[in-house]
Design an enzyme around this catalytic site. Structure first.
Site, PDB file in Angstrom:
ATOM      1  N   THR A  37       0.887  -1.339   0.034  1.00 48.90           N
ATOM      2  CA  THR A  37       0.073   0.086  -0.005  1.00 48.90           C
ATOM      3  C   THR A  37       0.967   1.042  -0.058  1.00 48.90           C
ATOM      4  O   THR A  37       0.430   2.257  -0.210  1.00 48.90           O
ATOM      5  CB  THR A  37      -1.001   0.018   1.188  1.00 48.90           C
ATOM      6  OG1 THR A  37       0.076  -0.035   2.484  1.00 48.90           O
ATOM      7  CG2 THR A  37      -1.713  -1.285   1.252  1.00 48.90           C
ATOM      8  N   LYS A  38       2.039   1.131   0.055  1.00 44.55           N
ATOM      9  CA  LYS A  38       2.985   2.457   0.244  1.00 44.55           C
ATOM     10  C   LYS A  38       3.425   3.208  -1.154  1.00 44.55           C
ATOM     11  O   LYS A  38       2.807   2.507  -2.179  1.00 44.55           O
ATOM     12  CB  LYS A  38       4.239   1.864   0.779  1.00 44.55           C
ATOM     13  CG  LYS A  38       4.167   1.309   2.341  1.00 44.55           C
ATOM     14  CD  LYS A  38       3.586   2.294   3.304  1.00 44.55           C
ATOM     15  CE  LYS A  38       3.711   1.827   4.657  1.00 44.55           C
ATOM     16  NZ  LYS A  38       3.002   0.778   4.902  1.00 44.55           N
TER      17      LYS A  38
END
Length: 392
Positions: free
Chosen positions: A189-190
């Site tokens: 998700t980064k």
């Protein structure tokens, strides 16, 4: 009467931005048959250090590993205390325990969600050894004040920069100016995603050297190359190390994402600007406030609602968004409310009122480069519809 119409398809909370470049890089790595730590990992370390402006970068298989190793390089002794924030994921505090220390929490600055330097001062004792400030959501901690406190008390600073790739403090990227270390996450998700992965950066030669040994099973350096032509088969185990190293499949994705980072950041910024503009006009919403000293990288868009203006609470608000096909998350449930921390360290709800107030109001909304602006506008409209429906 509201004109809002619920869409047919669900907007996921997050999706990694994967192009054909990443697919090609991964396929090329598989074809090369060098899947473990190898030349791509070393190249990723080199380019990442150059990007953030740090002297050294050590690639690992997670940010948790990087945080742990950063603490191990400080040689904590039983009873040593390390101050961190309760408004973070558990790894920030868990790694203090795993490194032999005692986590001590300091409450947050409610404006930013980051650790409050004034609260750090209150928590310092003769047993305090260091500080783990967390650059929460892409917001930036007040580093000048934290570094000054650390210098005055002889403490190390291990920055948790899991959310802060591309964030800036007073014009400089996080990692460009370091007290000791910063640790980044490349989880799916980064802002830069390798599936999982992490990076420790430092300007100190001795920390970098020891981090490389600790993350590679305690083997003497360059043992990763022992199977290649000219590699040395004989190695030494000089520390009780860990299997924390990154491997080339991760690094291949990381290199490609690093090269695309500016493009992806610009897409994030457009969505964040839309959210900031729109939510400022909804009275039951508090959009993030970015301090003058910071540039937010918008890893997360953390909207706070004002329950006193609504007939529903945050949890019901999330349910209403889900019913309108909007995915959300919550970052984070304060660590001091977790059962193991309450049982082990005698913590309880009510100990950190600013963190708890923040938690009770926050909703993380969809924000990722491939999110179309019209979908982001739909998220705003869904929030507005809920506010209008349940306004006091």
């Amino acid at each position: 009467m509201s004109s809002f119409a619920i869409r047919d398809t669900f907007i996921p909370y997050n999706l990694p931005d994967i192009s054909e470049e990443e697919v090609t890089a991964a396929a090329d790595t598989v074809r090369s048959r060098w899947l473990a730590k190898g030349p791509r990992t070393l190249q990723f370390e080199k380019e990442f250090a150059e990007y953030v402006g740090a002297k050294h970068a050590v690639a690992m298989n997670s940010c948790t590993a990087a945080l742990h190793v950063a603490l191990l390089t400080q040689n904590l002794q039983p009873g040593d205390e390390v101050i961190t924030t309760p408004m973070t994921f558990a790894s920030s505090a868990n790694t203090i325990v795993h490194a032999g220390g005692v986590p001590v929490f300091a409450d947050i600055d409610y404006t930013t969600g980051c650790i409050d330097p004034a609260e750090i001062e209150k928590k310092i004792t003769p047993r305090t050894r260091g500080i783990v400030p967390v650059h929460y959501s892409g917001q930036v901690c007040d580093l000048d004040r934290i570094y000054e406190i650390a210098d005055r008390h002889g403490l190390f600073v291990s920055e948790d920069a899991a959310h802060a790739l591309c964030s800036r403090y007073k014009g400089r990227l996080i990692g460009n100016r370091l007290h000791d270390t910063a640790s980044y996450s490349f989880y799916a998700t980064k802002n830069l995603a390798t599936g999982d992965g992490g990076m420790l950066v430092t300007d100190k030669d001795e920390i970098a050297q020891r981090a490389r040994v600790l993350s590679g099973q305690g083997m003497s350096q360059n043992a990763w190359n022992r199977y290649a032509k000219g590699g040395k088969w004989r190695y030494d185990i000089c520390e009780f190390g860990y299997k924390y190293n990154m491997f080339d499949l991760q690094a291949a994705l990381g290199l490609t994402q690093l090269h695309r980072l500016e493009e992806m950041q610009q897409a994030r910024l457009k969505i964040a600007e839309l959210y900031q503009r729109e939510f400022a006009g909804i009275d039951a919403c508090d959009p993030p406030v970015v301090p003058d000293y910071a540039e937010h990288c918008w890893h997360l868009y953390v909207l706070r609602i004002r329950p006193e203006l609504l007939t529903i609470d945050r949890d019901r608000f999330i349910e209403e968004l889900n019913a309108r096909n909007v995915g959300t998350s919550v970052h984070f449930i304060p660590v001091h409310t977790m059962s193991i921390y309450q049982k082990t360290f005698g913590l309880k709800e009510g100990d950190y009122p600013m963190a708890e107030k923040h938690f009770e109001r926050l909703i993380s909304l969809p924000l990722y480069p491939s999110l179309p602006l019209e979908d982001a506008q739909y998220v705003v409209d869904a929030v507005r519809d809920i506010v209008e429906t349940y306004h006091r």
